[in-house]
Write a protein that holds these residues in place. Structure first.
Motif, PDB file in Angstrom:
ATOM      1  N   GLY A  49      -7.640  -4.427  -0.576  1.00 16.64           N
ATOM      2  CA  GLY A  49      -8.828  -3.311  -0.124  1.00 16.64           C
ATOM      3  C   GLY A  49      -7.178  -2.378   1.150  1.00 16.64           C
ATOM      4  O   GLY A  49      -7.394  -1.132   1.117  1.00 16.64           O
ATOM      5  N   HIS A  50      -5.953  -2.838   1.228  1.00 21.55           N
ATOM      6  CA  HIS A  50      -5.425  -2.167   2.140  1.00 21.55           C
ATOM      7  C   HIS A  50      -5.189  -0.839   1.462  1.00 21.55           C
ATOM      8  O   HIS A  50      -4.079   0.359   2.067  1.00 21.55           O
ATOM      9  CB  HIS A  50      -3.612  -3.034   2.366  1.00 21.55           C
ATOM     10  CG  HIS A  50      -4.335  -3.357   3.901  1.00 21.55           C
ATOM     11  ND1 HIS A  50      -4.788  -4.989   3.595  1.00 21.55           N
ATOM     12  CD2 HIS A  50      -3.439  -3.338   4.920  1.00 21.55           C
ATOM     13  CE1 HIS A  50      -4.722  -4.888   5.229  1.00 21.55           C
ATOM     14  NE2 HIS A  50      -4.550  -4.547   5.715  1.00 21.55           N
ATOM     15  N   LEU A  98      -6.976   1.769   1.809  1.00 22.93           N
ATOM     16  CA  LEU A  98      -7.294   2.373   3.263  1.00 22.93           C
ATOM     17  C   LEU A  98      -5.836   3.514   3.209  1.00 22.93           C
ATOM     18  O   LEU A  98      -6.356   3.987   3.859  1.00 22.93           O
ATOM     19  CB  LEU A  98      -7.126   0.565   3.776  1.00 22.93           C
ATOM     20  CG  LEU A  98      -7.348   1.392   5.169  1.00 22.93           C
ATOM     21  CD1 LEU A  98      -8.712   1.401   6.170  1.00 22.93           C
ATOM     22  CD2 LEU A  98      -6.232   0.134   6.522  1.00 22.93           C
ATOM     23  N   TYR A  99      -4.709   3.228   2.548  1.00 16.90           N
ATOM     24  CA  TYR A  99      -3.762   3.877   2.883  1.00 16.90           C
ATOM     25  C   TYR A  99      -4.368   5.372   2.288  1.00 16.90           C
ATOM     26  O   TYR A  99      -3.595   6.368   2.708  1.00 16.90           O
ATOM     27  CB  TYR A  99      -2.697   3.554   2.407  1.00 16.90           C
ATOM     28  CG  TYR A  99      -1.885   2.915   3.454  1.00 16.90           C
ATOM     29  CD1 TYR A  99      -0.867   3.073   4.048  1.00 16.90           C
ATOM     30  CD2 TYR A  99      -2.420   1.446   4.134  1.00 16.90           C
ATOM     31  CE1 TYR A  99      -0.254   3.179   4.725  1.00 16.90           C
ATOM     32  CE2 TYR A  99      -1.439   1.161   5.438  1.00 16.90           C
ATOM     33  CZ  TYR A  99      -0.799   1.746   5.774  1.00 16.90           C
ATOM     34  OH  TYR A  99       0.222   1.410   6.770  1.00 16.90           O
ATOM     35  N   GLN A 122      -9.892  -3.448   5.675  1.00 18.52           N
ATOM     36  CA  GLN A 122      -9.752  -2.969   4.659  1.00 18.52           C
ATOM     37  C   GLN A 122     -10.639  -3.940   3.396  1.00 18.52           C
ATOM     38  O   GLN A 122     -11.196  -3.186   2.242  1.00 18.52           O
ATOM     39  CB  GLN A 122      -8.779  -3.126   3.837  1.00 18.52           C
ATOM     40  CG  GLN A 122      -8.283  -4.850   3.644  1.00 18.52           C
ATOM     41  CD  GLN A 122      -7.664  -5.642   4.610  1.00 18.52           C
ATOM     42  OE1 GLN A 122      -8.417  -4.738   6.131  1.00 18.52           O
ATOM     43  NE2 GLN A 122      -7.644  -6.889   5.158  1.00 18.52           N
ATOM     44  N   CYS A 146      -8.439  -1.342  10.404  1.00 18.24           N
ATOM     45  CA  CYS A 146      -7.937  -1.920   8.495  1.00 18.24           C
ATOM     46  C   CYS A 146      -8.890  -2.778   9.225  1.00 18.24           C
ATOM     47  O   CYS A 146      -9.016  -3.457   8.724  1.00 18.24           O
ATOM     48  CB  CYS A 146      -6.818  -2.698   9.323  1.00 18.24           C
ATOM     49  SG  CYS A 146      -4.983  -1.264   8.596  1.00 18.24           S
ATOM     50  N   ALA A 179       0.369  -1.110  -0.407  1.00 17.11           N
ATOM     51  CA  ALA A 179      -0.022   0.049  -0.208  1.00 17.11           C
ATOM     52  C   ALA A 179       1.222   1.480   0.039  1.00 17.11           C
ATOM     53  O   ALA A 179       0.055   2.246  -0.602  1.00 17.11           O
ATOM     54  CB  ALA A 179      -0.506   0.331   1.056  1.00 17.11           C
TER      55      ALA A 179
END
Length: 364
Positions: free
Chosen positions: A301-302, A305-306, A132, A130, A21
């Motif tokens: 998804g990370h 998310l980041y 994500q 998290c 990420a």
């Protein structure tokens, strides 16, 4: 624009998603430090990041996170340690003026979760959790369908996590399956899908009833659990979570049912539309547009998310999955444990409860 400087504490298997990420967000963020009690794991993370971002400053490695916080110029700390250490490390970092992005579950008690949220507010720093999978394309499509009332009256939803985690998995890291540092299948394997279920069905909970047990795995906590969640809007959520499926992972699905629609999201990380039944909508076209290629249960998804967490700092707003949001799924799992312990329906709001209170439950 100055880059946001990240550090990672905890360099186990999920840390590679954090590295990926950060590489994806290299124009806005950079990694300056990694920390793990096992210095070889920290070195592995450092080398992985530098192999993608050779043009940036080198990453420092530590086996003491307090020393890293003291010596390095850090804006954000990502915490990916054993779950039982999340709260202590997060509160320390936030008290040092650092933003914190912490892996699930955010804590193992209501008190610790509340202390983390309070600490974030007092120190005016961001706290992100998290979860994500909320950023998966199929999940966002489902949330939009609910928000736009495509289902009509929503009646119920089901989260099924039917996986296999044999004893070799638990022996790889002895903290897994312990009440002090982890919890069982509901807390570790199921909490992401529990988060999605509560997010879809309304979030505000009236009561929880659960049954869980140890069947096949030689761990302290449960290897199977079932939860019934009654929401204040009268919808009902059902959770079925297992680490005992033979011979390997079977499914992770999220199903939502309403008077005008039925949807089931599955795949290895709730990333594929399996069923999409709405009048006038082409199910196959929806699948073609939304289904993502994912190579493991952590999904993609990370990266998103980041992106959101970085933007929330630049824009001075809450991250989309902030502390209060992360607390919701945690509260459901802790309520399930309390229900198992007392053999009663647990009413919300949930009073203080922690996984530590489950120690010895099989002997009671």
């Amino acid at each position: 624009m100055n880059k946001i400087k990240f550090a990672i504490i905890g360099c186990g298997r999920i840390s590679h998603k954090h590295i990926k990420a950060l590489v994806n967000s290299a124009h806005e963020a950079t990694l300056v430090g990694v920390c793990d009690l096992n210095i070889e794991k920290a070195l592995s993370c450092k080398l992985e990041y530098e192999s993608f971002c050779k043009e940036f400053d080198k990453v420092s490695i530590y086996d003491n996170y307090e020393e890293m916080i003291e010596k390095e110029d850090i804006d954000v700390v990502a915490i990916a340690t054993e779950s039982g250490y999340h709260a202590k490390i997060a509160i320390y970092c936030m008290n040092q003026g650092k933003h914190v992005l912490v892996e699930k579950p955010m804590a193992l008690s209501i008190e610790d979760a509340d202390d983390m949220i309070k600490c974030s507010s007092i120190n005016k720093v961001k706290l992100g959790i998290c979860h994500q999978n909320r950023f998966n394309s199929a999940i966002l499509k489902l949330k939009n369908a609910i928000d736009c009332s495509k289902f009509g009256k929503v009646t119920n939803g089901t989260a099924r996590i039917l996986w296999n985690r044999d004893m070799s998995y638990y022996k790889q890291a002895l903290w897994r399956g312990t009440w002090d540092l982890d919890g069982g299948t509901l807390m570790n394997q199921c909490i992401h899908n529990i988060d999605l279920l509560q997010w879809m069905l309304g979030g505000e909970i009236e009561s929880v009833y659960a049954q869980c047990d140890k069947y096949l795995r030689g761990i302290e906590a449960e290897d199977f659990g079932a939860i019934i969640i009654r929401f204040r809007n009268k919808t009902i959520g059902i959770v079925e979570g297992s680490a005992c499926v033979y011979p390997s992972n079977l499914e992770e699905t999220l199903s939502i049912f309403g008077e005008k629609g039925t949807a089931v999201i599955g795949g290895i990380a709730v990333n594929e539309v399996l069923t999409w039944k709405f009048e006038g909508e082409d199910e196959e076209r929806i699948k073609l547009l939304l289904n993502e290629k994912i190579d493991n249960v952590y999904g993609n998804g990370h990266m998103y998310l980041y992106e959101d967490f970085i933007n929330c700092i630049f824009e001075n707003r809450l991250p989309l999955i902030h502390g209060e949001e992360g607390k919701k799924a945690l509260s459901i799992v802790l309520a399930a444990y309390k229900s198992q312990l007392t053999n009663r329906v647990v009413k919300f709001p949930l009073e203080e409860f922690s996984t530590a209170e489950m120690i010895g439950w099989k002997q009671m």
